[in-house]
Design a protein around this motif. Sequence first.
Motif, PDB file in Angstrom:
ATOM      1  N   ASP A 180       0.796  -1.223   0.000  1.00  0.00           N
ATOM      2  CA  ASP A 180       0.000   0.000   0.000  1.00  0.00           C
ATOM      3  C   ASP A 180       0.840   1.290   0.000  1.00  0.00           C
ATOM      4  N   PRO A 181       1.982   1.331   0.705  1.00  0.00           N
ATOM      5  CA  PRO A 181       2.790   2.562   0.673  1.00  0.00           C
ATOM      6  C   PRO A 181       3.190   3.009  -0.732  1.00  0.00           C
ATOM      7  N   LEU A 182       3.258   2.073  -1.684  1.00  0.00           N
ATOM      8  CA  LEU A 182       3.634   2.455  -3.049  1.00  0.00           C
ATOM      9  C   LEU A 182       2.539   3.286  -3.709  1.00  0.00           C
ATOM     10  N   TRP A 183       1.277   3.040  -3.359  1.00  0.00           N
ATOM     11  CA  TRP A 183       0.192   3.867  -3.875  1.00  0.00           C
ATOM     12  C   TRP A 183       0.360   5.315  -3.437  1.00  0.00           C
ATOM     13  N   TRP A 184       0.705   5.506  -2.172  1.00  0.00           N
ATOM     14  CA  TRP A 184       0.829   6.866  -1.641  1.00  0.00           C
ATOM     15  C   TRP A 184       2.091   7.543  -2.185  1.00  0.00           C
ATOM     16  N   ALA A 185       3.144   6.769  -2.427  1.00  0.00           N
ATOM     17  CA  ALA A 185       4.344   7.335  -3.049  1.00  0.00           C
ATOM     18  C   ALA A 185       4.040   7.789  -4.479  1.00  0.00           C
ATOM     19  N   LEU A 186       3.250   6.995  -5.191  1.00  0.00           N
ATOM     20  CA  LEU A 186       2.845   7.371  -6.551  1.00  0.00           C
ATOM     21  C   LEU A 186       2.036   8.656  -6.526  1.00  0.00           C
ATOM     22  N   SER A 187       1.129   8.771  -5.580  1.00  0.00           N
ATOM     23  CA  SER A 187       0.311   9.982  -5.459  1.00  0.00           C
ATOM     24  C   SER A 187       1.172  11.218  -5.209  1.00  0.00           C
ATOM     25  N   LEU A 188       2.058  11.137  -4.216  1.00  0.00           N
ATOM     26  CA  LEU A 188       2.908  12.288  -3.883  1.00  0.00           C
ATOM     27  C   LEU A 188       3.814  12.656  -5.050  1.00  0.00           C
ATOM     28  N   GLY A 189       4.416  11.660  -5.699  1.00  0.00           N
ATOM     29  CA  GLY A 189       5.333  11.949  -6.792  1.00  0.00           C
ATOM     30  C   GLY A 189       4.640  12.527  -8.007  1.00  0.00           C
ATOM     31  N   ALA A 190       3.540  11.892  -8.440  1.00  0.00           N
ATOM     32  CA  ALA A 190       2.863  12.333  -9.658  1.00  0.00           C
ATOM     33  C   ALA A 190       2.247  13.718  -9.492  1.00  0.00           C
ATOM     34  N   CYS A 191       1.657  13.996  -8.329  1.00  0.00           N
ATOM     35  CA  CYS A 191       0.989  15.286  -8.130  1.00  0.00           C
ATOM     36  C   CYS A 191       1.985  16.425  -7.888  1.00  0.00           C
ATOM     37  N   LEU A 192       2.934  16.224  -6.982  1.00  0.00           N
ATOM     38  CA  LEU A 192       3.901  17.280  -6.678  1.00  0.00           C
ATOM     39  C   LEU A 192       4.873  17.496  -7.837  1.00  0.00           C
ATOM     40  N   GLY A 193       5.156  16.452  -8.602  1.00  0.00           N
ATOM     41  CA  GLY A 193       6.063  16.587  -9.743  1.00  0.00           C
ATOM     42  C   GLY A 193       5.507  17.480 -10.836  1.00  0.00           C
ATOM     43  N   GLY A 194       4.185  17.686 -10.836  1.00  0.00           N
ATOM     44  CA  GLY A 194       3.576  18.567 -11.831  1.00  0.00           C
ATOM     45  C   GLY A 194       4.046  20.004 -11.756  1.00  0.00           C
ATOM     46  N   ASN A 195       4.688  20.381 -10.648  1.00  0.00           N
ATOM     47  CA  ASN A 195       5.202  21.750 -10.488  1.00  0.00           C
ATOM     48  C   ASN A 195       6.569  21.957 -11.124  1.00  0.00           C
ATOM     49  N   LEU A 196       7.182  20.907 -11.656  1.00  0.00           N
ATOM     50  CA  LEU A 196       8.545  21.041 -12.174  1.00  0.00           C
ATOM     51  C   LEU A 196       8.631  21.931 -13.408  1.00  0.00           C
ATOM     52  N   THR A 197       7.677  21.805 -14.327  1.00  0.00           N
ATOM     53  CA  THR A 197       7.716  22.593 -15.560  1.00  0.00           C
ATOM     54  C   THR A 197       6.330  23.150 -15.872  1.00  0.00           C
ATOM     55  N   LEU A 198       6.287  24.004 -16.867  1.00  0.00           N
ATOM     56  CA  LEU A 198       5.035  24.662 -17.230  1.00  0.00           C
ATOM     57  C   LEU A 198       4.020  23.689 -17.806  1.00  0.00           C
ATOM     58  N   ILE A 199       4.457  22.553 -18.372  1.00  0.00           N
ATOM     59  CA  ILE A 199       3.519  21.586 -18.938  1.00  0.00           C
ATOM     60  C   ILE A 199       3.351  20.370 -18.039  1.00  0.00           C
ATOM     61  N   GLY A 200       3.770  20.476 -16.783  1.00  0.00           N
ATOM     62  CA  GLY A 200       3.694  19.336 -15.883  1.00  0.00           C
ATOM     63  C   GLY A 200       2.298  19.019 -15.393  1.00  0.00           C
ATOM     64  N   ALA A 201       1.410  20.001 -15.385  1.00  0.00           N
ATOM     65  CA  ALA A 201       0.051  19.783 -14.881  1.00  0.00           C
ATOM     66  C   ALA A 201      -0.925  20.684 -15.620  1.00  0.00           C
ATOM     67  N   SER A 202      -2.181  20.278 -15.627  1.00  0.00           N
ATOM     68  CA  SER A 202      -3.215  21.030 -16.336  1.00  0.00           C
ATOM     69  C   SER A 202      -3.343  22.443 -15.796  1.00  0.00           C
ATOM     70  N   ALA A 203      -3.278  22.598 -14.472  1.00  0.00           N
ATOM     71  CA  ALA A 203      -3.447  23.915 -13.862  1.00  0.00           C
ATOM     72  C   ALA A 203      -2.393  24.898 -14.354  1.00  0.00           C
TER      73      ALA A 203
END
Length: 454
Positions: free
Chosen positions: A384-407
């Motif tokens: 189960d911890p891998l699910w939460w690691a995926l969540s934190l990585g995929a969501c927070l990683g969206g801030n790295l570049t301008l095309i990282g996330a829809s927002a």
Amino acid sequence: MTEPAHQTAPAHQTLPETLGLHMSDSTLMVLAISLFVLTYAMILLEKYVHRTVAALLGACAVMVVGLLTPDQAWGSIDFNTIFLLFGMMNIVNVLSRSGFFDLVARRAMVLTRGEPVRVLWIFSLLTALFSAFLDNVTTVLFMAPVVVTVVTRLGLKPIPYLIAVILASNTGGTATLVGDPPNIIIGSVAGKGFGEFLVNVAPYATIATFVGIAMMHLLMKLRGDLATTGASARLQQILTDNQPIKTDPKLMKQALAIFAVTLVLFMVGHPIGLEAGLIALTTSTFLLLIADLSPVELFEKVEWATLLFFMGLFIVVGALEHVGVFEQVATALTGAIGGDIGLGILLVGFSSAIISGFVDNIPFTISMASVLKELQTTMGARMDPLWWALSLGACLGGNLTLIGASANIVVSDIAAREGHPLGFGQFMRYATPVALLTVVLALGLYYLVFQLTG
């Protein structure tokens, strides 16, 4: 009896097949990666090529070389995201026409007392809070126009404050099941509920949010973005301005009522089979029905460049998924993890953050979630911890570049429309240090807690 012509017609051939070129799976994979890199390079060269044109050129190339047929390309577009953006753009545009944002901007200026630091913290915290319980795209569609109005009236540079709003929307959206699309995907595939995200992800997302705003505060201070240029007399005049704002009360009530219904449906819709995109499209269409507005005039305000950019990028990324790039990456990660859950947290979390910073995190999360689900069949709840690691990585990683996330893209286009274009490099000068810090902090803390608690 002769079969109808459409049943005996040969299957559609791609251009390379018509020319007698038959490419191996490895060649297709190299070609897909090459086209993605070229598309990304054109997006980086924003001074010469508009990012929407770059994404559409990449999408056309994917179909021309036969990586995807037009039908497959169409199927690779995440219409839940497109419908969500289109629907919320219409609701926000109606709110804008009613004078709502002007009213909110005036109240916000009084609340911040015209102090740049208070503007930064209040709007960032509000954005993070709203993004946790709405989707973060809806939040920035609502907040960005208000921020632009407030900071320009105070004589401040809008871009750093808009970047702060983007960062807060992605960190705040990480906290809950409904805040960011990767979490919705994880919740659906893994069978995780709202409460489980609050317990396992929200504490780290909350810490990341406050640290991220503090880091943004420091960067803006060092670059002189927190120094107001307005004279005290002018500022006092702005804060005490009682001149009536032109509003349409009836239209505002209609738009706010539909907006409220939309938010409630966002909260309860997913468990009953109503996706956010369908909800936004339906409620915004109903608003058009009851409001005395011309749909043609309203549609002129839709950010079509944003929608087409996402559609093009979905097709380019869809080619990577179609030829198995994401599956191979995810499988390699799974092999490297073995049975070491602690190592898995680091590998899944940080690789998800890096990849999500450069490609859309939705198809990657879908691919990785499928692999983790297979792993779950052999390891059970221990992984189960891998699910939460995926969540934190995929969501927070969206801030790295301008095309990282829809927002990010949505705010960028709002800024351009308001006369304050946000460049790729300009975004990274502020956002990338914040993203790196928050990713390392959140995943590092989660890894530490896992090691201490088992």
